[in-house]
Design an enzyme around this catalytic site. Structure first.
Site: not given
Ligand code: NAD
Length: 293
Positions: A52, A96, A119
């Site tokens: 990412k 994460q 997200d």
């Protein structure tokens, strides 16, 4: 049968975003800034976060990696989240998952400022998605919508069967496909492990989206001719003949099902590569929303 090529499409999207970033720079505007928080040393998580951050660099975003020790307390992590929420330079960030067992993931998720939740997991953003308001869509379902749109797959009035009801894939996918618009306007059946006679649904489906994590679960005799197949599954299956000792399998028996399908995503190279591209797209949106204010 046409392959829905996520690898190529994700590269196209990254190029489009990079061009926009170049334009922002040329105009003297601030470029998007994404941070990724990682706790501990989980190998798979480190790989995901690493790619990412690398993707941000490739397309000209600013990026920050916040690597925290496995031993961090929940209170310390919440302090860090507060700091990221208040950091004016930052447009969006992700935490994460999974987090270590001693940290309550729900508490952390709820502490993230919804305006920085690229997200799209915060309940505010999930609700906005269901209400068809502007928001950050969860990256994997967003990537699937993008593939359907770019390949002009007809979804209006079609029967879409989603297999799996996870909060990050199946459930949001069922909402997105039933929303007004294109892609969307589908009649949706959300199935899961308690569904009886699953085949009755899949045999009548125009579009099937599998997100269960059971390798090669969907077989040719479970689908009708002309079906559109979106395979989200990613499972490592041991394979001594492969140099890595494993191969990646989707939820669909590709060889059998592809012969009956009109469109199909391969694994790997289908839905997977789209996820990071859509995270970047959400970060660009976050920057644009902030610059409007
Ligand atoms: P999960 O593992 O949280 O849940 C699986 C879901 O499948 C559950 O809702 C369960 O009810 C359903 N299910 C399990 N067995 C079933 C059966 N026999 N019949 C019908 N339903 C059944 O799901 P997840 O986190 O959405 O992950 C699903 C798969 O997608 C995994 O392989 C995962 O690795 C993959 N995944 C891929 C991406 C990507 O970027 N491509 C992103 C997220 C997840």
């Amino acid at each position: 049968m046409q392959i829905l090529d996520g690898k190529k499409t994700s590269e196209d999207i990254k190029k489009e975003i990079a061009a926009e970033v170049q334009q922002m720079k040329a105009n003297g505007e601030k470029v998007p800034h994404l941070a990724a928080v990682i706790v501990g040393n989980n190998g798979a998580s480190l790989t995901y976060v690493g790619s990412k951050v690398r993707s941000c660099e490739q397309i000209g975003f600013d990026s920050t990696l916040v690597a925290l020790p496995e031993t961090i307390t929940e209170a310390e992590l919440l302090d860090k989240i507060k700091e990221l929420n208040e950091n004016e330079d930052l447009d969006g960030y992700i935490v994460q998952l999974p987090l270590p067992k001693h940290i309550d993931e729900e508490k952390i998720l709820l502490a993230i400022d919804p305006q920085k939740d690229v997200d799209g997991f915060h309940p505010t953003n999930f609700g906005r998605m269901a209400l068809e308001m502007e928001t950050f869509l969860p990256a994997t379902p967003f990537g699937i919508m993008e593939l359907l749109e770019r390949y002009k797959v007809e979804t209006s009035g079609k029967h879409t069967v989603v297999i799996g009801r996870s909060h990050i894939v199946g459930r949001p996918m069922s909402i997105l496909m039933s929303r007004k618009g294109n892609p969307g306007d589908s009649t949706v059946t959300l199935t899961h492990s308690r569904t009886k006679n699953l085949e009755e649904y899949t045999k009548n489906a125009d579009i099937i989206i599998t997100a269960l994590g059971v390798p090669e679960f969907l077989k040719a005799d479970m689908v009708k001719d002309g079906v559109v197949i979106i395979d989200v599954g990613i499972t490592r299956v041991e394979d001594a003949t492969n140099s890595k000792g494993y191969v990646i399998k989707g939820d669909v028996d590709f060889d059998g099902v592809s012969k009956k399908s009109s469109f199909i995503t391969p694994v790997p190279g289908g839905v997977g590569p789209m996820t990071i591209a859509m995270l970047l797209k959400n970060t660009l949106l976050a920057r644009k929303i902030r610059s409007r204010k």
